[in-house]
Enzyme design. Structure first.
Site, short mmCIF file in Angstrom:
data_model
loop_
_atom_site.label_atom_id
_atom_site.label_comp_id
_atom_site.label_asym_id
_atom_site.label_seq_id
_atom_site.Cartn_x
_atom_site.Cartn_y
_atom_site.Cartn_z
N ASP A 1 42.15 26.24 43.98
CA ASP A 1 41.32 26.72 45.10
C ASP A 1 40.18 25.76 45.44
O ASP A 1 39.03 26.18 45.60
CB ASP A 1 40.71 28.10 44.77
CG ASP A 1 41.73 29.08 44.22
OD1 ASP A 1 42.84 29.16 44.77
OD2 ASP A 1 41.40 29.77 43.22
N GLU B 1 45.37 34.83 52.24
CA GLU B 1 44.04 34.55 51.67
C GLU B 1 43.67 33.11 51.98
O GLU B 1 44.39 32.39 52.71
CB GLU B 1 44.06 34.77 50.16
CG GLU B 1 45.10 33.90 49.44
CD GLU B 1 45.43 34.37 48.04
OE1 GLU B 1 45.04 35.49 47.66
OE2 GLU B 1 46.11 33.61 47.33
O1 FUB Z 1 42.37 31.50 41.80
C1 FUB Z 1 42.35 32.88 41.96
C2 FUB Z 1 43.01 33.29 43.24
O2 FUB Z 1 44.29 32.72 43.36
C3 FUB Z 1 42.31 32.86 44.50
O3 FUB Z 1 41.21 33.64 44.83
C4 FUB Z 1 43.42 32.95 45.49
O4 FUB Z 1 43.17 32.31 46.69
C5 FUB Z 1 44.57 32.38 44.72
O5 FUB Z 1 44.66 31.00 44.82
#
Ligand code: FUB
Length: 467
Positions: free
Chosen positions: A184, A350
């Protein structure tokens, strides 16, 4: 293997000088401690390779057709006195002259790093973008016996001479951009220095607690500034799940947006904001409570990102399942809930991220689940930082199984100041053996087409040349 050979000749001398400490100006320049390279024999165009990708002490080093194996990738560890250790990336063992022999013909092997002079190498400029690698204990050169061009020819040391079988090209490999497991990545530029703020990965259920900051002036060599915020000690309302941060600067202060939850009880994720006088922290929880408590909107309160428009107005984007977007107040730690707008394009999961180019705003997001190899990035366009947004234009980053690249997503994008050069930071499953909680941070080029659309990114194993 598609190699970025073009950078070799330009950089190899800088590398030799920088690592030898002979020129502080060159040391500022590009490649220093921690850079990974392929060692390519000039006469054969083959790579120095740990036989069978063995991780055992004593495994011999041969030349072999270059491929993408980590057993052909060597990390340069600067010893600070003109010498480097070269550690094989698959085994973390050192390039070593067997038994510290000083004889011609002594085999070169990998061995657990032990500080011995037979594991220390001087990088000597050999002209035309090539180098010799000279063993410290013997003053002899890394050599391909009899100038063999065969796969499997075992490397040895030999008295240095001018033969091409002692000349090596260093092929820089910049991906993964960060050593270790990080996901991320939020990439930004503050005052001509680039910063990466990732999730620290490798924990079951993404249960890590610490955020780190990394900086670079060339997008290739990154300095780890350590932990900048630890939910376990620095935040009262969360002690777990330090996920996917975003950052922005305003009036000399840095605002770090992050998610977290409690390991026990209600495990829902809240979104908070921390502040610091420095982009490398330490950061302090600004509110003592979440900026967006879990449950305020549909979906998890995760994956914050900030876009600041030319007029100085910053906007916050976040959300899993649907995106929320809202102008931040001048204080950067509050917003008017009445101005929160929902954006939920088809495929959105997301990782929202917004940039602007030539008056067009690009809203990008990640599709599918981060545990899926099909995790990918898509986008829409708009005429303002909050839209209205077009229909989904298409996918700009996805897996490439021909290279073993899977799970490419949760990205961010940075523009090199004063240019139309753009780079994308994203994570993929770690290679080898990665999955949705073992991810690595990559940086590749991102290009816009003449019509303003985003050209699909080519995810690479090699990465980029230093800017
Ligand atoms: O790294 C934790 C979670 O996994 C992130 O918040 C999401 O976007 C996904 O990549």
């Amino acid at each position: 293997m598609p190699r970025i050979r073009s950078i070799c000749s330009a950089l190899v001398l800088a590398l030799a000088i920088a690592l030898s400490g002979a020129s502080p100006a060159a040391a500022d320049h590009h490649l220093t401690d921690g850079t990974s390279v392929n060692l390519i024999a000039f006469h054969s165009d083959k790579c120095a390779d740990v036989i069978s990708a063995s991780t055992a002490d004593g495994a011999e080093i041969a030349q072999y057709d270059c491929n993408d194996g980590l057993n052909q990738l060597w990390r340069m560890n600067d010893l600070g006195d003109g010498y480097v250790e070269l550690t094989a990336r698959h085994s973390d063992k050192c390039l070593d002259v067997t038994s510290a022999s000083d004889s011609n013909g002594a085999k070169v092997i990998q061995w657990t790093c032990n500080g011995g002079a037979n594991q220390q190498w001087q990088i000597q400029d050999a002209g035309n973008g090539q180098v010799q690698l000279i063993a410290r204990h013997s003053d002899k050169c890394l050599d391909v016996p009899s100038s063999s061009t065969d796969n499997g020819a075992r490397l040895q040391q030999w008295d240095c001479h001018t033969g091409d079988n002692q000349k090596w090209e260093l092929n820089l490999v910049s991906n993964p951009a960060l050593p270790g497991l990080f996901a991320d990545p939020n990439i930004v530029v503050f005052d001509d220095t680039y910063y990466l703020y990732p999730t620290t990965d490798g924990f079951a259920g993404w249960s890590g607690t610490q955020y780190r900051a990394f900086s670079s002036t060339d997008l290739v060599n990154w300095t780890d500034h350590g932990v900048i915020l630890d939910l376990a000690t620095d935040v009262s309302w969360a002690d777990n799940s330090a996920w996917a941060p975003g950052i922005a600067e305003k009036n000399g202060k840095y605002y770090f947006y992050f998610s977290g939850g409690l390991a026990s009880g209600n495990t829902a994720k809240h979104l908070g904001v921390a502040v610091s006088d420095s982009p490398t922290g330490p950061f302090t929880d600004a509110l003592g409570e979440p900026l967006v408590p879990a449950g305020t909107y549909s979906g998890q309160a995760i994956d914050p990102a900030v876009y600041t428009d030319d007029d100085g107005q910053s906007y916050l984007y976040w959300g899993n399942g649907q995106a929320q977007q809202v102008p931040l107040n001048e204080d950067m730690i509050s917003f008017d809930p009445d101005q929160v707008a929902i954006y939920d394009p088809p495929g959105y999961n997301e990782g929202a991220f917004v940039v602007e180019r030539d008056g067009t705003y690009y809203f990008m997001w990640s599709e599918n689940d981060t545990r899926s190899e099909d995790y990918r990035v898509a986008y829409a366009t708009g005429s303002s930082p909050t839209g209205p947004w077009s229909d989904r234009v298409g996918v700009i980053l996805q897996k490439d199984l021909s290279q073993g690249i899977k799970g490419t997503g949760h990205h961010s994008v940075v523009q090199v100041p004063g240019t139309d050069d753009w780079y994308i930071a994203y994570h993929r499953f770690a290679i080898p053996d990665g999955d949705g909680t073992h991810r690595e941070t990559m940086i590749d080029r991102l290009y816009f087409e003449p019509d303003g659309s985003i050209r699909p990114v080519v995810p690479t194993l090699e990465g980029i040349a230093p800017i």
